[in-house]
Design a protein around this motif. Structure first.
Motif, PDB file in Angstrom:
ATOM      1  N   ASP A 163      14.732  15.280  35.664  1.00 59.25           N
ATOM      2  CA  ASP A 163      15.867  15.292  34.767  1.00 59.25           C
ATOM      3  C   ASP A 163      17.073  15.227  35.649  1.00 59.25           C
ATOM      4  OD1 ASP A 163      17.717  16.181  32.982  1.00 59.25           O
ATOM      5  OD2 ASP A 163      16.703  17.743  32.225  1.00 59.25           O
ATOM      6  N   PRO A 164      17.601  14.276  35.601  1.00 64.90           N
ATOM      7  CA  PRO A 164      18.997  14.263  36.455  1.00 64.90           C
ATOM      8  C   PRO A 164      19.976  15.385  36.071  1.00 64.90           C
ATOM      9  CG  PRO A 164      19.188  12.585  34.789  1.00 64.90           C
ATOM     10  CD  PRO A 164      17.582  13.002  34.674  1.00 64.90           C
ATOM     11  N   SER A 165      20.024  15.979  35.058  1.00 59.17           N
ATOM     12  CA  SER A 165      20.866  16.792  34.661  1.00 59.17           C
ATOM     13  C   SER A 165      20.692  18.191  35.286  1.00 59.17           C
ATOM     14  CB  SER A 165      20.796  17.398  33.113  1.00 59.17           C
ATOM     15  OG  SER A 165      19.588  17.704  32.701  1.00 59.17           O
ATOM     16  N   GLN A 166      19.244  18.433  36.055  1.00 55.32           N
ATOM     17  CA  GLN A 166      19.272  19.859  36.727  1.00 55.32           C
ATOM     18  C   GLN A 166      19.649  19.317  38.274  1.00 55.32           C
ATOM     19  OE1 GLN A 166      15.358  21.469  36.257  1.00 55.32           O
ATOM     20  NE2 GLN A 166      15.066  20.696  34.280  1.00 55.32           N
ATOM     21  N   THR A 167      19.658  18.137  38.634  1.00 59.31           N
ATOM     22  CA  THR A 167      20.176  17.688  39.899  1.00 59.31           C
ATOM     23  C   THR A 167      21.519  17.425  40.216  1.00 59.31           C
ATOM     24  OG1 THR A 167      17.876  16.698  40.272  1.00 59.31           O
ATOM     25  CG2 THR A 167      19.683  16.089  41.689  1.00 59.31           C
ATOM     26  N   LEU A 168      22.035  16.509  39.291  1.00 61.52           N
ATOM     27  CA  LEU A 168      23.656  16.429  39.267  1.00 61.52           C
ATOM     28  C   LEU A 168      24.507  17.495  39.527  1.00 61.52           C
ATOM     29  CD1 LEU A 168      23.788  13.181  37.233  1.00 61.52           C
ATOM     30  CD2 LEU A 168      23.717  13.382  39.656  1.00 61.52           C
ATOM     31  N   PRO A 169      24.437  18.778  38.645  1.00 59.50           N
ATOM     32  CA  PRO A 169      25.337  19.866  38.766  1.00 59.50           C
ATOM     33  C   PRO A 169      25.179  20.532  40.255  1.00 59.50           C
ATOM     34  CG  PRO A 169      23.967  19.625  36.818  1.00 59.50           C
ATOM     35  CD  PRO A 169      23.346  18.660  37.663  1.00 59.50           C
ATOM     36  N   ARG A 170      24.185  20.561  40.934  1.00 61.27           N
ATOM     37  CA  ARG A 170      23.787  20.941  42.169  1.00 61.27           C
ATOM     38  C   ARG A 170      24.677  19.931  43.195  1.00 61.27           C
ATOM     39  NH1 ARG A 170      18.608  21.830  40.594  1.00 61.27           N
ATOM     40  NH2 ARG A 170      17.733  20.106  41.682  1.00 61.27           N
ATOM     41  N   VAL A 171      24.507  18.596  43.083  1.00 59.82           N
ATOM     42  CA  VAL A 171      25.066  17.672  43.892  1.00 59.82           C
ATOM     43  C   VAL A 171      26.791  17.638  43.727  1.00 59.82           C
ATOM     44  CG1 VAL A 171      25.361  15.350  44.329  1.00 59.82           C
ATOM     45  CG2 VAL A 171      23.022  16.092  43.811  1.00 59.82           C
ATOM     46  N   ASP A 172      27.149  17.875  42.507  1.00 59.42           N
ATOM     47  CA  ASP A 172      28.724  17.901  42.341  1.00 59.42           C
ATOM     48  C   ASP A 172      28.981  19.081  43.171  1.00 59.42           C
ATOM     49  OD1 ASP A 172      28.648  15.705  40.790  1.00 59.42           O
ATOM     50  OD2 ASP A 172      28.575  16.886  39.024  1.00 59.42           O
ATOM     51  N   ARG A 173      28.480  20.295  42.962  1.00 59.75           N
ATOM     52  CA  ARG A 173      28.869  21.508  43.492  1.00 59.75           C
ATOM     53  C   ARG A 173      28.910  21.157  45.257  1.00 59.75           C
ATOM     54  NH1 ARG A 173      26.190  24.115  39.618  1.00 59.75           N
ATOM     55  NH2 ARG A 173      24.217  24.180  40.826  1.00 59.75           N
ATOM     56  N   ALA A 174      27.669  20.456  45.712  1.00 61.60           N
ATOM     57  CA  ALA A 174      27.624  20.140  47.302  1.00 61.60           C
ATOM     58  C   ALA A 174      28.822  19.305  47.687  1.00 61.60           C
ATOM     59  CB  ALA A 174      26.411  19.675  47.445  1.00 61.60           C
TER      60      ALA A 174
END
Length: 293
Positions: free
Chosen positions: A267-278
């Motif tokens: 699920d990209p929705s679980q990864t992309l938020p973390r990447v955005d914060r990074a």
């Protein structure tokens, strides 16, 4: 064309539920849809719908929202086929399934277009031949055009089939919509391959690997399904593929289940938020370093 006076009374009502075959009046599908298959696919697309709906509410991502709409569209279509299994002459059930199942994958491809655009926006312009904004403009526009063409053709063809008139015009329009979608998907596939090539050159965070795996699996499933539907429609409503449900189950229903459920596993929705914060933290650190110079 059959004279309306020749049509048995149970078939004159669009809401009829005549279960048994009436001599001289074949089912619109060319066969009686499988009830078991209808139930199974309703459950599978129901899982996809509620799973992505929860992710849409939780993360508010366009990819999840589009996958939710696509899963719902296919779910409605399979509800129509399940209804047809019990009432195979019912015109409303036939109309529901043919329109929704032909346009459902359009929402899945839209999710893929948005997903790759998001990756490019995060990683940078050097990872793609075109900008993330252009992905949105070009491919979502193509999706809307494909959606309108296929929906219009599907409505025309199903209406003609239920009224025993010529379905050729509606079928040709549907074929045009599917082929247009295939052309857009081919261009997108080439750009996606270029993205992978550039990623190998410039490097990419490991957390993106599962997103790319899901993207290419989903893309391959939708592409194969679109090729099948194009060939099926070109053969016509009395063609071999159209009148044998096993092909539809294997090359449409099953492939669309893969296309949507793969994004519940990866699920990209679980990864992309973390990447955005990074990314935000990285940019903040860069600004802090600049201010100390």
């Amino acid at each position: 064309m059959v004279n309306i006076d020749q049509i048995p009374e149970p078939l004159r009502n669009a809401n009829n539920c005549q279960k048994d075959l009436i001599p001289g009046f074949d089912y619109s599908y060319g066969y009686r849809p499988s009830l078991a298959a209808g139930i199974v696919f309703c459950v599978l697309f129901g899982i996809g719908f509620f799973g992505h709906l929860l992710q849409s509410i939780r993360f508010r991502r366009w990819t999840s929202a589009l996958l939710t709409i696509g899963a719902l569209t296919d779910l409605i279509g399979w509800v129509g086929r399940t209804w047809s299994a019990e009432c195979p002459y019912n015109e409303n059930a036939f109309l529901i399934q043919i329109v929704t199942l032909i346009i459902g994958p359009v929402f899945f491809t839209a999710a893929l277009y948005v997903l790759l655009g998001t990756l490019i926006a995060i990683l940078g312009r050097k990872y793609s031949l075109i900008s993330a904004r252009m992905y949105t403009i070009i491919f979502l526009t193509c999706d809307v055009i494909s959606l309108v063409i296929q929906a219009a053709g599907g409505a025309m063809a199903s209406s003609a089939a239920s009224s025993q008139t010529d379905t050729q015009l509606g079928t040709n329009i549907m074929v045009a919509g599917v082929i247009f979608q295939l052309v857009a998907m081919t261009a997108f596939a080439l750009l996606s391959i270029d993205f992978v090539r550039r990623s190998a050159k410039f490097g990419m965070p490991a957390e993106y690997n599962k997103i790319l795996i899901a993207l290419f699996i989903s893309l391959a499933a939708i592409y194969a399904r679109s090729v099948f539907r194009a060939v099926e429609l070109i053969e016509g409503w009395t063609g071999y593929l159209m009148e044998h449900e096993a092909y539809f189950i294997a090359l449409d229903g099953s492939l669309m289940v893969v296309a949507v459920l793969i994004f519940l596993v990866f699920d990209p929705s679980q990864t992309l938020p973390r990447v955005d914060r990074a990314v935000d933290r990285k940019e903040s650190a860069q600004m802090s370093d600049f201010s100390t110079v």
